[in-house]
Design a protein around this motif. Structure first.
Motif, PDB file in Angstrom:
ATOM      1  N   THR A  31      12.897  -8.896 -12.089  1.00 56.17           N
ATOM      2  CA  THR A  31      14.186  -8.748 -11.402  1.00 56.17           C
ATOM      3  C   THR A  31      13.992  -8.711  -9.905  1.00 56.17           C
ATOM      4  O   THR A  31      14.891  -8.330  -9.163  1.00 56.17           O
ATOM      5  CB  THR A  31      14.873  -7.444 -11.848  1.00 56.17           C
ATOM      6  OG1 THR A  31      13.999  -6.340 -11.567  1.00 56.17           O
ATOM      7  CG2 THR A  31      15.175  -7.479 -13.343  1.00 56.17           C
ATOM      8  N   VAL A  32      12.785  -9.074  -9.434  1.00 49.23           N
ATOM      9  CA  VAL A  32      12.501  -9.041  -8.002  1.00 49.23           C
ATOM     10  C   VAL A  32      13.080 -10.295  -7.369  1.00 49.23           C
ATOM     11  O   VAL A  32      12.420 -11.316  -7.262  1.00 49.23           O
ATOM     12  CB  VAL A  32      10.976  -8.959  -7.740  1.00 49.23           C
ATOM     13  CG1 VAL A  32      10.706  -8.855  -6.252  1.00 49.23           C
ATOM     14  CG2 VAL A  32      10.382  -7.774  -8.473  1.00 49.23           C
ATOM     15  N   ALA A  33      14.297 -10.229  -6.928  1.00 48.09           N
ATOM     16  CA  ALA A  33      14.943 -11.365  -6.303  1.00 48.09           C
ATOM     17  C   ALA A  33      15.113 -11.075  -4.823  1.00 48.09           C
ATOM     18  O   ALA A  33      15.590 -10.019  -4.441  1.00 48.09           O
ATOM     19  CB  ALA A  33      16.309 -11.610  -6.945  1.00 48.09           C
ATOM     20  N   GLN A  34      14.714 -11.998  -3.992  1.00 45.48           N
ATOM     21  CA  GLN A  34      14.812 -11.831  -2.546  1.00 45.48           C
ATOM     22  C   GLN A  34      15.654 -12.962  -1.980  1.00 45.48           C
ATOM     23  O   GLN A  34      15.587 -14.090  -2.437  1.00 45.48           O
ATOM     24  CB  GLN A  34      13.408 -11.859  -1.919  1.00 45.48           C
ATOM     25  CG  GLN A  34      12.456 -10.794  -2.475  1.00 45.48           C
ATOM     26  CD  GLN A  34      12.871  -9.397  -2.085  1.00 45.48           C
ATOM     27  OE1 GLN A  34      13.398  -9.194  -0.990  1.00 45.48           O
ATOM     28  NE2 GLN A  34      12.676  -8.451  -2.983  1.00 45.48           N
ATOM     29  N   THR A  35      16.426 -12.629  -0.951  1.00 44.08           N
ATOM     30  CA  THR A  35      17.279 -13.630  -0.341  1.00 44.08           C
ATOM     31  C   THR A  35      16.463 -14.609   0.483  1.00 44.08           C
ATOM     32  O   THR A  35      16.611 -15.822   0.379  1.00 44.08           O
ATOM     33  CB  THR A  35      18.327 -12.957   0.564  1.00 44.08           C
ATOM     34  OG1 THR A  35      19.080 -12.033  -0.229  1.00 44.08           O
ATOM     35  CG2 THR A  35      19.255 -14.000   1.153  1.00 44.08           C
ATOM     36  N   ASN A  36      15.537 -14.076   1.334  1.00 47.90           N
ATOM     37  CA  ASN A  36      14.785 -14.938   2.235  1.00 47.90           C
ATOM     38  C   ASN A  36      13.316 -15.068   1.862  1.00 47.90           C
ATOM     39  O   ASN A  36      12.651 -16.007   2.279  1.00 47.90           O
ATOM     40  CB  ASN A  36      14.887 -14.403   3.672  1.00 47.90           C
ATOM     41  CG  ASN A  36      16.314 -14.428   4.183  1.00 47.90           C
ATOM     42  OD1 ASN A  36      17.027 -15.401   3.980  1.00 47.90           O
ATOM     43  ND2 ASN A  36      16.735 -13.347   4.831  1.00 47.90           N
ATOM     44  N   GLY A  37      12.790 -14.127   1.110  1.00 46.94           N
ATOM     45  CA  GLY A  37      11.374 -14.177   0.787  1.00 46.94           C
ATOM     46  C   GLY A  37      11.105 -13.543  -0.555  1.00 46.94           C
ATOM     47  O   GLY A  37      11.990 -12.980  -1.195  1.00 46.94           O
ATOM     48  N   CYS A  38       9.853 -13.592  -0.970  1.00 49.81           N
ATOM     49  CA  CYS A  38       9.465 -13.086  -2.287  1.00 49.81           C
ATOM     50  C   CYS A  38       8.905 -11.674  -2.235  1.00 49.81           C
ATOM     51  O   CYS A  38       8.613 -11.105  -3.284  1.00 49.81           O
ATOM     52  CB  CYS A  38       8.432 -14.017  -2.912  1.00 49.81           C
ATOM     53  SG  CYS A  38       9.143 -15.545  -3.572  1.00 49.81           S
ATOM     54  N   GLY A  39       8.734 -11.117  -1.052  1.00 54.39           N
ATOM     55  CA  GLY A  39       8.119  -9.805  -0.933  1.00 54.39           C
ATOM     56  C   GLY A  39       9.035  -8.696  -1.368  1.00 54.39           C
ATOM     57  O   GLY A  39      10.235  -8.902  -1.538  1.00 54.39           O
ATOM     58  N   PRO A  40       8.508  -7.478  -1.545  1.00 56.42           N
ATOM     59  CA  PRO A  40       7.077  -7.177  -1.419  1.00 56.42           C
ATOM     60  C   PRO A  40       6.280  -7.641  -2.641  1.00 56.42           C
ATOM     61  O   PRO A  40       6.835  -7.776  -3.719  1.00 56.42           O
ATOM     62  CB  PRO A  40       7.056  -5.654  -1.312  1.00 56.42           C
ATOM     63  CG  PRO A  40       8.248  -5.223  -2.099  1.00 56.42           C
ATOM     64  CD  PRO A  40       9.301  -6.278  -1.852  1.00 56.42           C
ATOM     65  N   VAL A  41       4.992  -7.893  -2.405  1.00 53.45           N
ATOM     66  CA  VAL A  41       4.115  -8.282  -3.508  1.00 53.45           C
ATOM     67  C   VAL A  41       2.934  -7.331  -3.552  1.00 53.45           C
ATOM     68  O   VAL A  41       2.605  -6.670  -2.565  1.00 53.45           O
ATOM     69  CB  VAL A  41       3.595  -9.733  -3.344  1.00 53.45           C
ATOM     70  CG1 VAL A  41       4.743 -10.718  -3.367  1.00 53.45           C
ATOM     71  CG2 VAL A  41       2.780  -9.884  -2.067  1.00 53.45           C
ATOM     72  N   GLN A  42       2.300  -7.245  -4.700  1.00 56.45           N
ATOM     73  CA  GLN A  42       1.154  -6.362  -4.851  1.00 56.45           C
ATOM     74  C   GLN A  42      -0.036  -6.882  -4.064  1.00 56.45           C
ATOM     75  O   GLN A  42      -0.189  -8.081  -3.851  1.00 56.45           O
ATOM     76  CB  GLN A  42       0.777  -6.250  -6.331  1.00 56.45           C
ATOM     77  CG  GLN A  42       0.211  -7.544  -6.904  1.00 56.45           C
ATOM     78  CD  GLN A  42      -0.047  -7.458  -8.395  1.00 56.45           C
ATOM     79  OE1 GLN A  42       0.777  -6.947  -9.135  1.00 56.45           O
ATOM     80  NE2 GLN A  42      -1.201  -7.960  -8.830  1.00 56.45           N
ATOM     81  N   THR A  43      -0.879  -5.953  -3.629  1.00 58.14           N
ATOM     82  CA  THR A  43      -2.123  -6.347  -2.980  1.00 58.14           C
ATOM     83  C   THR A  43      -3.111  -6.801  -4.048  1.00 58.14           C
ATOM     84  O   THR A  43      -3.303  -6.111  -5.047  1.00 58.14           O
ATOM     85  CB  THR A  43      -2.725  -5.168  -2.199  1.00 58.14           C
ATOM     86  OG1 THR A  43      -1.793  -4.729  -1.217  1.00 58.14           O
ATOM     87  CG2 THR A  43      -4.024  -5.580  -1.508  1.00 58.14           C
ATOM     88  N   PRO A  44      -3.709  -7.971  -3.890  1.00 59.41           N
ATOM     89  CA  PRO A  44      -4.615  -8.473  -4.935  1.00 59.41           C
ATOM     90  C   PRO A  44      -5.863  -7.613  -5.081  1.00 59.41           C
ATOM     91  O   PRO A  44      -6.303  -6.958  -4.140  1.00 59.41           O
ATOM     92  CB  PRO A  44      -4.965  -9.880  -4.448  1.00 59.41           C
ATOM     93  CG  PRO A  44      -4.761  -9.831  -2.973  1.00 59.41           C
ATOM     94  CD  PRO A  44      -3.607  -8.897  -2.753  1.00 59.41           C
ATOM     95  N   SER A  45      -6.408  -7.607  -6.280  1.00 60.70           N
ATOM     96  CA  SER A  45      -7.697  -6.974  -6.512  1.00 60.70           C
ATOM     97  C   SER A  45      -8.774  -7.795  -5.807  1.00 60.70           C
ATOM     98  O   SER A  45      -8.831  -9.020  -5.967  1.00 60.70           O
ATOM     99  CB  SER A  45      -7.973  -6.912  -8.014  1.00 60.70           C
ATOM    100  OG  SER A  45      -9.296  -6.464  -8.264  1.00 60.70           O
ATOM    101  N   THR A  46      -9.599  -7.134  -5.015  1.00 55.53           N
ATOM    102  CA  THR A  46     -10.583  -7.854  -4.198  1.00 55.53           C
ATOM    103  C   THR A  46     -11.990  -7.363  -4.496  1.00 55.53           C
ATOM    104  O   THR A  46     -12.241  -6.159  -4.510  1.00 55.53           O
ATOM    105  CB  THR A  46     -10.291  -7.656  -2.705  1.00 55.53           C
ATOM    106  OG1 THR A  46      -8.932  -7.983  -2.439  1.00 55.53           O
ATOM    107  CG2 THR A  46     -11.201  -8.529  -1.861  1.00 55.53           C
ATOM    108  N   THR A  47     -12.889  -8.280  -4.729  1.00 58.83           N
ATOM    109  CA  THR A  47     -14.296  -7.946  -4.935  1.00 58.83           C
ATOM    110  C   THR A  47     -15.163  -8.950  -4.193  1.00 58.83           C
ATOM    111  O   THR A  47     -15.068 -10.153  -4.433  1.00 58.83           O
ATOM    112  CB  THR A  47     -14.671  -7.975  -6.428  1.00 58.83           C
ATOM    113  OG1 THR A  47     -13.824  -7.091  -7.153  1.00 58.83           O
ATOM    114  CG2 THR A  47     -16.116  -7.547  -6.623  1.00 58.83           C
TER     115      THR A  47
END
Length: 244
Positions: free
Chosen positions: A32-48
Motif C-alpha cells: 500500500t506504499v503509494a507515493q505521488t512523486n516518488g517511491c520512498g521511503p525504502v528500506q536500507t539494503p543489507s550490505t556485506t
C-alpha cells in the motif's frame, strides 16, 4: 652515487558486475506504499563487504638486476626492494519490485554485496642482501611500510561502500512509480550504473593509495636509507656491482 630504490605496483583489475534480478510480474508482492512523486521511503539494503586479504609473501630469490628490470629501471636509483599488489573485485546488487497502486511498481534495494579479493601481495628483497644484515633490515622495513598501506585499503573500501549504499537508497526512493514494462529495464540500468560506480570508487581509493606510496618513496627518503648502514655498505659496493 648509488642510492636505495623502491617501486610499488598497485593494480585494480576490472570489476565484474554480477546482476541478480528477481522479477516476475505474476508474483509481485502487494503493498500500500503509494507515493505521488516518488517511491520512498525504502528500506536500507543489507550490505556485506567480502574482503579477502592475502598475507604478504617474501621472495628473496630475485637479483638486484632483476628488480631494476621489473621496476622499469632508473639511472638514478638501484631498486633493492619491491612490493607488488593486485586485487580483483566483483559487485552484486539485488533489486526487487513491489506494487504501489494502479498497476505501477516501485523498486526495493534488498542486498548490496561487493567482493574484493587480493590476488597478489609479494615483497621482494634483493637476493644479494644477507638476511639479518643492516642493509637487509633497512630494505625489509621500508617494504613493510608499503605493505601497511596496502592492507589499509579495506577500511577505505568499507567507508566508501557505506556512502554508496546511502546513495542507492536515496536514488531508489526518489524514483517515481513505473509501469510493469519498465521495471526490468530500470533494474538493469541501476545494476549497470552502480557496478560502474563501485569500480570508480575502487579506482579513486587506488589512486589515493598510490599517493601514499609516493610519499614514502622520495629522493630524500632514498638518500636517507642508502646511508643508514654507514659508509662502504652494500648499497655502495655489492649492489652496484651486481646491477652492472
Amino acid at each position: 652515487m648509488p642510492a636505495f630504490g623502491q617501486h610499488n605496483r598497485l593494480n585494480v583489475l576490472a570489476v565484474l558486475v554480477v546482476a541478480s534480478v528477481m522479477f516476475a510480474l505474476l508474483a509481485l508482492p502487494k503493498s500500500t506504499v503509494a507515493q505521488t512523486n516518488g517511491c520512498g521511503p525504502v528500506q536500507t539494503p543489507s550490505t556485506t563487504l567480502e574482503f579477502i586479504q592475502m598475507d604478504p609473501m617474501l621472495d628473496r630469490h630475485r637479483s638486484v638486476r632483476w628488480l631494476n628490470s621489473r621496476a622499469g629501471g632508473s639511472p638514478r636509483y638501484l631498486v633493492t626492494g619491491l612490493t607488488e599488489y593486485e586485487m580483483r573485485a566483483s559487485f552484486n546488487m539485488r533489486l526487487e519490485p513491489r506494487e504501489a497502486r494502479f498497476g505501477r511498481y516501485c523498486l526495493t534495494p534488498v542486498t548490496v554485496n561487493p567482493r574484493v579479493e587480493v590476488v597478489k601481495h609479494l615483497v621482494y628483497v634483493a637476493s644479494e642482501l644477507e638476511r639479518g644484515s643492516c642493509e637487509y633490515n633497512v630494505v625489509y622495513a621500508h617494504e613493510g611500510e608499503h605493505v601497511k598501506i596496502n592492507q589499509g585499503m579495506e577500511a577505505d573500501i568499507q567507508a566508501s561502500l557505506d556512502d554508496m549504499v546511502g546513495d542507492i537508497t536515496r536514488t531508489v526512493a526518489a524514483m517515481p512509480p513505473m509501469s510493469g514494462e519498465n521495471v526490468a529495464r530500470s533494474i538493469k540500468r541501476l545494476l549497470s550504473e552502480y557496478g560502474r560506480e563501485f569500480k570508480r570508487r575502487l579506482n579513486d581509493i587506488d589512486r589515493s593509495r598510490r599517493e601514499d606510496h609516493k610519499r614514502i618513496d622520495t629522493p630524500e627518503q632514498y638518500d636517507k636509507l642508502s646511508r643508514a648502514c654507514g659508509p662502504n655498505s652494500a648499497f655502495d659496493t655489492v649492489l652496484p656491482r651486481a646491477a652492472r
